[in-house]
Design a protein around this motif. Structure first.
Motif, PDB file in Angstrom:
ATOM      1  N   ALA A 150      -3.353  -7.187 -22.521  1.00 60.97           N
ATOM      2  CA  ALA A 150      -2.841  -6.888 -21.172  1.00 60.97           C
ATOM      3  C   ALA A 150      -1.434  -6.265 -21.218  1.00 60.97           C
ATOM      4  O   ALA A 150      -1.066  -5.494 -20.343  1.00 60.97           O
ATOM      5  N   TYR A 151      -0.659  -6.616 -22.253  1.00 61.30           N
ATOM      6  CA  TYR A 151       0.746  -6.162 -22.316  1.00 61.30           C
ATOM      7  C   TYR A 151       1.000  -5.148 -23.421  1.00 61.30           C
ATOM      8  O   TYR A 151       2.146  -4.891 -23.766  1.00 61.30           O
ATOM      9  N   SER A 187      -2.722  -3.552 -14.405  1.00 59.82           N
ATOM     10  CA  SER A 187      -1.811  -4.385 -13.604  1.00 59.82           C
ATOM     11  C   SER A 187      -0.363  -4.292 -14.043  1.00 59.82           C
ATOM     12  O   SER A 187       0.543  -4.389 -13.218  1.00 59.82           O
ATOM     13  N   LYS A 188      -0.129  -4.141 -15.332  1.00 58.08           N
ATOM     14  CA  LYS A 188       1.241  -4.286 -15.854  1.00 58.08           C
ATOM     15  C   LYS A 188       1.890  -2.913 -16.018  1.00 58.08           C
ATOM     16  O   LYS A 188       2.794  -2.567 -15.287  1.00 58.08           O
ATOM     17  N   TYR A 226      -8.234 -18.317 -19.641  1.00 61.40           N
ATOM     18  CA  TYR A 226      -9.289 -18.559 -20.646  1.00 61.40           C
ATOM     19  C   TYR A 226      -9.836 -19.984 -20.479  1.00 61.40           C
ATOM     20  O   TYR A 226     -11.049 -20.183 -20.469  1.00 61.40           O
ATOM     21  N   GLY A 244      -9.893  -6.295 -12.276  1.00 60.99           N
ATOM     22  CA  GLY A 244      -8.871  -6.931 -13.106  1.00 60.99           C
ATOM     23  C   GLY A 244      -9.501  -7.379 -14.417  1.00 60.99           C
ATOM     24  O   GLY A 244     -10.736  -7.541 -14.503  1.00 60.99           O
ATOM     25  N   ALA A 245      -8.648  -7.551 -15.440  1.00 52.63           N
ATOM     26  CA  ALA A 245      -9.149  -8.125 -16.696  1.00 52.63           C
ATOM     27  C   ALA A 245      -9.693  -9.523 -16.419  1.00 52.63           C
ATOM     28  O   ALA A 245     -10.629  -9.990 -17.074  1.00 52.63           O
ATOM     29  N   PHE A 295      -2.481 -17.498 -22.001  1.00 60.08           N
ATOM     30  CA  PHE A 295      -2.873 -17.180 -20.628  1.00 60.08           C
ATOM     31  C   PHE A 295      -3.869 -18.229 -20.110  1.00 60.08           C
ATOM     32  O   PHE A 295      -4.873 -18.527 -20.779  1.00 60.08           O
ATOM     33  N   ASP A 327      -7.012  -9.911 -26.046  1.00 56.95           N
ATOM     34  CA  ASP A 327      -6.484  -9.523 -24.740  1.00 56.95           C
ATOM     35  C   ASP A 327      -5.169  -8.767 -24.958  1.00 56.95           C
ATOM     36  O   ASP A 327      -4.191  -9.336 -25.435  1.00 56.95           O
ATOM     37  N   ASN A 341       0.991 -14.054 -23.860  1.00 55.15           N
ATOM     38  CA  ASN A 341       1.636 -14.603 -22.681  1.00 55.15           C
ATOM     39  C   ASN A 341       1.584 -16.118 -22.858  1.00 55.15           C
ATOM     40  O   ASN A 341       0.479 -16.634 -23.031  1.00 55.15           O
ATOM     41  N   ARG A 397      -6.192  -4.592  -8.566  1.00 53.85           N
ATOM     42  CA  ARG A 397      -7.149  -5.280  -9.430  1.00 53.85           C
ATOM     43  C   ARG A 397      -8.046  -4.322 -10.210  1.00 53.85           C
ATOM     44  O   ARG A 397      -9.231  -4.151  -9.879  1.00 53.85           O
ATOM     45  N   VAL A 398      -7.498  -3.693 -11.220  1.00 54.13           N
ATOM     46  CA  VAL A 398      -8.324  -2.873 -12.105  1.00 54.13           C
ATOM     47  C   VAL A 398      -7.990  -3.211 -13.566  1.00 54.13           C
ATOM     48  O   VAL A 398      -6.851  -3.040 -14.008  1.00 54.13           O
ATOM     49  N   GLY A 399      -8.979  -3.681 -14.269  1.00 60.10           N
ATOM     50  CA  GLY A 399      -8.832  -3.930 -15.700  1.00 60.10           C
ATOM     51  C   GLY A 399     -10.038  -3.328 -16.395  1.00 60.10           C
ATOM     52  O   GLY A 399     -10.982  -2.868 -15.740  1.00 60.10           O
ATOM     53  N   THR A 452      -4.450 -13.212 -27.883  1.00 61.01           N
ATOM     54  CA  THR A 452      -3.666 -12.410 -26.946  1.00 61.01           C
ATOM     55  C   THR A 452      -2.502 -11.811 -27.703  1.00 61.01           C
ATOM     56  O   THR A 452      -1.754 -12.541 -28.358  1.00 61.01           O
ATOM     57  N   THR A 477      -5.596  -3.735 -18.982  1.00 63.08           N
ATOM     58  CA  THR A 477      -5.459  -3.764 -17.526  1.00 63.08           C
ATOM     59  C   THR A 477      -4.513  -2.679 -17.020  1.00 63.08           C
ATOM     60  O   THR A 477      -3.659  -2.205 -17.780  1.00 63.08           O
TER      61      THR A 477
HETATM   62  C1  LIG Z   1      -2.740 -12.114 -21.046  1.00 65.94           C
HETATM   63  C2  LIG Z   1      -3.219 -11.679 -19.708  1.00 65.94           C
HETATM   64  N1  LIG Z   1      -4.459 -11.188 -19.585  1.00 65.94           N
HETATM   65  C3  LIG Z   1      -4.929 -10.772 -18.398  1.00 65.94           C
HETATM   66  C4  LIG Z   1      -4.156 -10.867 -17.256  1.00 65.94           C
HETATM   67  C5  LIG Z   1      -4.750 -10.479 -15.939  1.00 65.94           C
HETATM   68  O1  LIG Z   1      -4.959  -9.133 -15.843  1.00 65.94           O
HETATM   69  P1  LIG Z   1      -5.551  -8.513 -14.494  1.00 65.94           P
HETATM   70  O2  LIG Z   1      -4.431  -8.425 -13.509  1.00 65.94           O
HETATM   71  O3  LIG Z   1      -6.080  -7.183 -14.916  1.00 65.94           O
HETATM   72  O4  LIG Z   1      -6.633  -9.440 -14.018  1.00 65.94           O
HETATM   73  C6  LIG Z   1      -2.861 -11.359 -17.336  1.00 65.94           C
HETATM   74  C7  LIG Z   1      -2.033 -11.451 -16.121  1.00 65.94           C
HETATM   75  O5  LIG Z   1      -0.999 -12.026 -16.048  1.00 65.94           O
HETATM   76  C8  LIG Z   1      -2.387 -11.796 -18.586  1.00 65.94           C
HETATM   77  O6  LIG Z   1      -1.172 -12.335 -18.730  1.00 65.94           O
END
Ligand SMILES: Cc1ncc(COP(=O)(O)O)c(C=O)c1O
Length: 367
Positions: A198-199, A224-225, A125, A96-97, A122, A196, A172, A233-235, A168, A222
């Motif tokens: 992630a989205y 994940s999304k 951090y 995961g990230a 998020f 970051d 988020n 769990r792969v980032g 980010t 990541t």
């Molecule tokens: C901004 C942000 N970064 C990272 C993650 C976590 O990513 P991962 O599921 O790869 O650990 C999330 C998960 O909600 C997120 O919102």
């Protein structure tokens, strides 16, 4: 026994508050006393369409679950290199990230070192900063959730000088973007900038190539999304050469498990399918946003991610979350400064949006 072993626990950890994670489906189902199929889970920005069907075949065909995984994740890094058009030597895969956020902290943070956190954002951090005995320096976002560039620049004059800056985009919990000019300005400050993304697949334009241009930029992404692999769990991160060489020294050797790596590879081989789901989620996000604007007590923010943040007016946001939960709909409430009158709704399938909207209407007529 006279000896109390808890006195040996790190004092900063002993004082730390526990992180409250989102609970998984089976636990939720027992708590809400509803079968899983009657729960609409819109609280953790997961992908309602799940993973690519190809991962199941790939997982069934994998013959090496009894052997430790490749510590260098070579096959996945090669595929990611094609996917990103970035040289493999810049890429590291993580559990995961989230794991990579912690790993970056372990590389840079010594006790008391400062990390700039642009809240609301998020939560990991600040969590990982605490865990690594660092200090969080909050530079709050403005009312529209944009980053306070002047505030961050001012913070770099503080002593001790901050080391890391977490950004980010899309952010988020609001789904807003960091613009190019602000990012460039911040990259010229004496900070390691972790962007970051992630989205980012729900927005479409990544800054991954910027890592080739800036020695102080780290980019996180990541599966994940967009790829629906949150449970595996792969980032991954894209790092400048001078940083990644040190990260390799401290990474747990077998951090990415065989199943996660196989599923991530299969996902990269099914981009058409997964990107169609991303498009559906984007279209649904816009429909959800528009529909939420029709409620007098909700002020949704435009989002470039797979969720919509709403300010709740004239009623208690936490109670609204609980009322929805009572009907089997999970949304996210944050008891954090600046967010106590908000809820965040992840984008679901159209029929899930319909149920959410009908339930909100029902709750309105009851109020
Ligand atoms: C901004 C942000 N970064 C990272 C993650 C976590 O990513 P991962 O599921 O790869 O650990 C999330 C998960 O909600 C997120 O919102």
């Amino acid at each position: 026994m006279s000896f109390d072993p808890t006195i040996r626990i790190r004092t900063d950890v002993a004082k730390m508050e526990a992180y409250t994670p989102i609970v998984p489906f089976d636990v939720l189902s027992a708590r809400l006393q509803r079968p899983p199929e009657e729960i609409i889970k819109l609280d953790a920005n997961e992908n309602p369409y799940g993973p690519s069907p190809r991962i199941y075949q790939a997982l069934a065909n994998e013959g090496y679950y009894h052997i430790y995984p490749d510590p260098d994740s070579n096959a996945l890094r090669e595929a990611l290199s094609d996917f990103l058009s970035v040289d493999k030597s810049h890429i590291m895969v993580g559990h995961g990230a989230d794991e990579l956020i912690d790993l970056i902290m372990r590389l840079f943070i010594q006790p008391g070192d400062v990390v700039i956190d642009c809240q609301p954002t998020f939560g990991m951090y600040s969590f990982d900063t605490g865990l690594n005995s660092g200090q969080v320096l909050r530079v709050p976002r403005r009312a529209d959730f944009s980053v306070d560039v002047v505030g961050i620049e001012g913070a770099t004059a503080n002593l001790p000088q901050p080391k890391l800056l977490f950004l980010t985009s899309p952010n988020n919990p609001d789904g807003g973007l960091l613009n190019d000019a602000d990012l460039r300005y911040l990259l010229n400050l004496p900070l390691v900038v972790i962007l970051d993304e992630a989205y980012v697949e729900f927005y479409g334009k990544s800054r991954v190539k910027w890592v080739e241009e800036y020695d102080n930029l780290v980019l996180l992404r990541t599966f994940s999304k967009w790829a629906g692999l949150a449970g595996l769990r792969v980032g991954y991160g894209v790092f400048p050469a001078a940083i990644i060489s040190h990260l390799w020294k401290i990474k747990q050797p077998y951090n990415v498990n065989v199943a996660g790596a196989v599923a991530a590879l299969a996902s990269l081989n099914d981009l058409d399918y997964l990107m169609k789901n991303v498009e559906k989620i984007i279209a649904e996000r816009e429909r959800l946003y528009q529909a939420l604007t029709q409620f007098e007590f909700l002020r949704p923010y435009p989002s470039q991610a797979n969720f919509v943040l709403c300010r709740v007016l004239g009623r208690d946001a936490r109670q609204l979350k609980l009322d929805l939960e009572g009907k089997g709909i999970l949304v996210r409430y944050f008891s954090k400064p600046g967010l106590t009158d908000h809820i965040r709704i992840s984008v679901g399938k159209p029929e899930q949006t319909d149920t959410l909207l009908t339930t909100l209407q029902h709750l309105t007529s009851q109020a």
